[in-house]
Structure formats: structure tokens, C-alpha cells
Enzyme design. Structure first.
Site, mmCIF file in Angstrom:
data_model
loop_
_atom_site.group_PDB
_atom_site.id
_atom_site.type_symbol
_atom_site.label_atom_id
_atom_site.label_comp_id
_atom_site.label_asym_id
_atom_site.label_seq_id
_atom_site.Cartn_x
_atom_site.Cartn_y
_atom_site.Cartn_z
ATOM 1 N N SER A 1 -30.130 31.846 9.656
ATOM 2 C CA SER A 1 -31.298 31.302 10.354
ATOM 3 C C SER A 1 -32.299 30.809 9.332
ATOM 4 O O SER A 1 -32.405 31.360 8.229
ATOM 5 C CB SER A 1 -31.962 32.372 11.226
ATOM 6 O OG SER A 1 -33.187 31.901 11.769
ATOM 7 N N TYR B 1 -35.925 40.768 11.496
ATOM 8 C CA TYR B 1 -35.095 39.582 11.710
ATOM 9 C C TYR B 1 -35.090 38.691 10.474
ATOM 10 O O TYR B 1 -34.021 38.260 10.009
ATOM 11 C CB TYR B 1 -35.595 38.803 12.923
ATOM 12 C CG TYR B 1 -34.698 37.641 13.287
ATOM 13 C CD1 TYR B 1 -33.425 37.871 13.804
ATOM 14 C CD2 TYR B 1 -35.115 36.322 13.107
ATOM 15 C CE1 TYR B 1 -32.584 36.809 14.130
ATOM 16 C CE2 TYR B 1 -34.273 35.263 13.438
ATOM 17 C CZ TYR B 1 -33.018 35.510 13.947
ATOM 18 O OH TYR B 1 -32.190 34.460 14.264
#
Length: 279
Positions: A159, A172
Site C-alpha cells: 500500500s 497499518y
């Protein structure tokens, strides 16, 4: 093999469409295949004739995806990717039906976290176990056979959130930074073996994971369009690819921004809701 958890949904049969150089139908194992990016990648590969192994937590979701796919011989594996034994059993079953060309570790979760909230420690662990350690577990059982054949591709879904730390998203962001470093290490380890390692870093993709984000998401991309571009990057053997391409430029610029400026701007950004919070 425990038939209530793993099994083929249709009789195996040769698939039409693109096939690898070895001549057998392309075979692809995908985690997180019940929804979002994993499901979109499954649709893309099935459309070109691949035989798929689909792993995910919810059997009903996997079955729905599988039933929607063209072709035959697809297998579903209802499991939690954090369960190393179950994932290895699934990998062994899929390998028993033929060599595997691509393994895509797409399973991932996201939630807001705060280090000073003691109850979030378990969330940190769950995110790291799912996004990082489960990727290692996904790749482990396939490497030996790929080395022996001198070909194959391991794909880690990262990501752009791993480029710089985001407020309220420590778990995250850190997990996706770890994905990039891990895949890079693995790529170097496997150099010369014929086994490729590809890291695909999505920007904002329209999936259930991003649906709860309470902030603006520039260059938001439909998930099927993302899958199309991701498969092209995987076919090309790209070492690292950000999709969509405008986010690649954003990522490059973010790395160049001085910490003092980045901290001042990022601190004003809305944070992702923590578990149980509403956006």
C-alpha cells in the site's frame, strides 16, 4: 483432506486462454479472495483461463466468487490466514493438483490504532499477523516447487500507506512498510532462481476496506480497473509498482518532503476510525 473446509467446486478440466510457457493451464493461488482486491484479481485471472485456488475467511463469500467465475477446476479454502497449519494444508492441496505459477498474498486488514490506547495493542498484533506474517506463511509452501521448476511469481499486496507514517494508522502504515521491505528481501534472496517477487502498492481503491475512510481519497480507482493494471505489472515481473500511476508520483514526492513539513501537514489529516468507532 478436511472436506468441510477445503475442496473443489467443479471437476478439474483444462482451461482456455493464456497459459504459461510450461504448457499447462495457468494456476494461481490467491488469499483474501472473498472480496475486494483479491476477488477482483480472481475475476481477472479466471477471465484469461487460469485455474484458481481461492483462500479467505468466509466460505460463503468464496463460494459466491467461485460460482461467478468462468472456467473449471477452481478450489476454495475457507481459513484464517493467521492459521499457518491451515494455510499450508490448503497450499499442499492446490499443489497436489498441478504446479502453481503465481501466488498472490492479498489478504489484509486495516483499522485505526492509537499507541496510547492499551486496548489497541491487540489490534496492532492482528494487523501485523494478517498483513505481514500471513504473507510469509502464504509464500513459504510454494517456493521449493517454484525453485525446482525455475519459474513462478510471488506477489505481495502492499500500500502507498507504507511510504510515510499516517496519524492514527500506525499499525497499518507500519505493516505495509514491512511488506515492502520483506518482499524486497525475498526478491534479492531468490535472484537467479527464476522465481520473481512482485510488490504491488495500491493507492485508494474502491473496496469495502476504503468505504469507511472519513477523508478525501485522491485518484480513487475502481477495483476491477486496479486488477487489470496489477495483472499487467505482475506479467511484466515489475519489482515494485504503485497503482494508479498518479499515486506513484505522490509517493515519490512524499519521500522527499522534509520531516518537519510532513509532520505539520500530516498532523492535520483526519485519521482512520478505530475498531468500534464510526467514521
Amino acid at each position: 483432506m478436511p472436506g468441510d473446509r477445503f475442496g473443489a467446486t467443479r471437476p478439474a478440466a483444462p482451461a482456455s486462454g493464456a497459459a504459461p510457457l510450461s504448457g499447462h493451464p495457468e494456476r494461481v493461488f490467491i488469499t483474501g479472495a472473498g472480496s475486494g482486491i483479491g476477488a477482483a484479481l480472481a475475476r481477472r485471472y479466471a477471465a484469461r483461463g487460469a485455474v484458481l485456488g481461492l483462500a479467505g475467511r468466509r466460505r460463503d463469500a468464496l463460494q459466491a466468487v467461485c460460482d461467478s467465475l468462468p472456467g473449471q477446476g477452481h478450489r476454495i479454502y475457507a481459513l484464517d490466514v493467521r492459521d499457518r497449519v491451515a494455510l499450508h494444508v490448503a497450499a499442499a492441496d492446490f499443489l497436489a493438483h498441478g504446479p502453481v505459477d503465481r501466488v498472490i498474498a492479498s489478504a489484509g486488514i486495516s483499522a485505526g490504532t492509537l499507541t496510547d490506547a492499551p486496548e489497541d495493542h491487540a489490534v496492532f498484533q492482528t494487523i501485523f499477523d494478517t498483513n505481514v506474517l500471513a504473507m510469509v506463511t502464504t509464500f513459504e509452501p510454494f517456493i521449493a516447487s517454484m525453485r525446482a521448476r525455475g519459474q513462478g511469481t510471488l506477489v505481495g499486496i502492499g500500500s502507498v500507506a507504507g511510504v510515510r507514517g499516517l496519524p492514527g494508522a500506525g499499525a497499518y502504515s507500519a505493516s505495509k512498510a514491512a511488506v515492502r521491505a520483506y518482499c524486497e528481501s525475498l526478491r534479492v534472496e531468490l535472484r537467479g532462481s527464476g522465481v520473481r517477487v512482485v510488490t504491488v502498492a495500491p493507492g485508494f481503491i474502491a473496496t469495502p476496506m476504503t468505504a469507511r475512510n472519513p477523508y478525501r481519497m485522491p485518484f480513487l480507482m475502481p477495483v476491477d480497473r486496479f486488477a487489470e493494471q496489477a495483472v499487467r505489472a505482475i506479467d511484466a515481473g515489475a519489482s515494485y509498482r504503485v497503482i494508479p500511476w498518479p499515486m506513484a508520483w505522490v509517493a515519490r514526492l512524499l519521500r522527499l518532503v522534509p520531516d518537519a513539513l510532513y509532520d505539520r501537514v500530516a498532523a492535520r489529516r483526519k485519521r482512520k476510525p478505530r475498531m468500534g468507532e464510526h467514521s
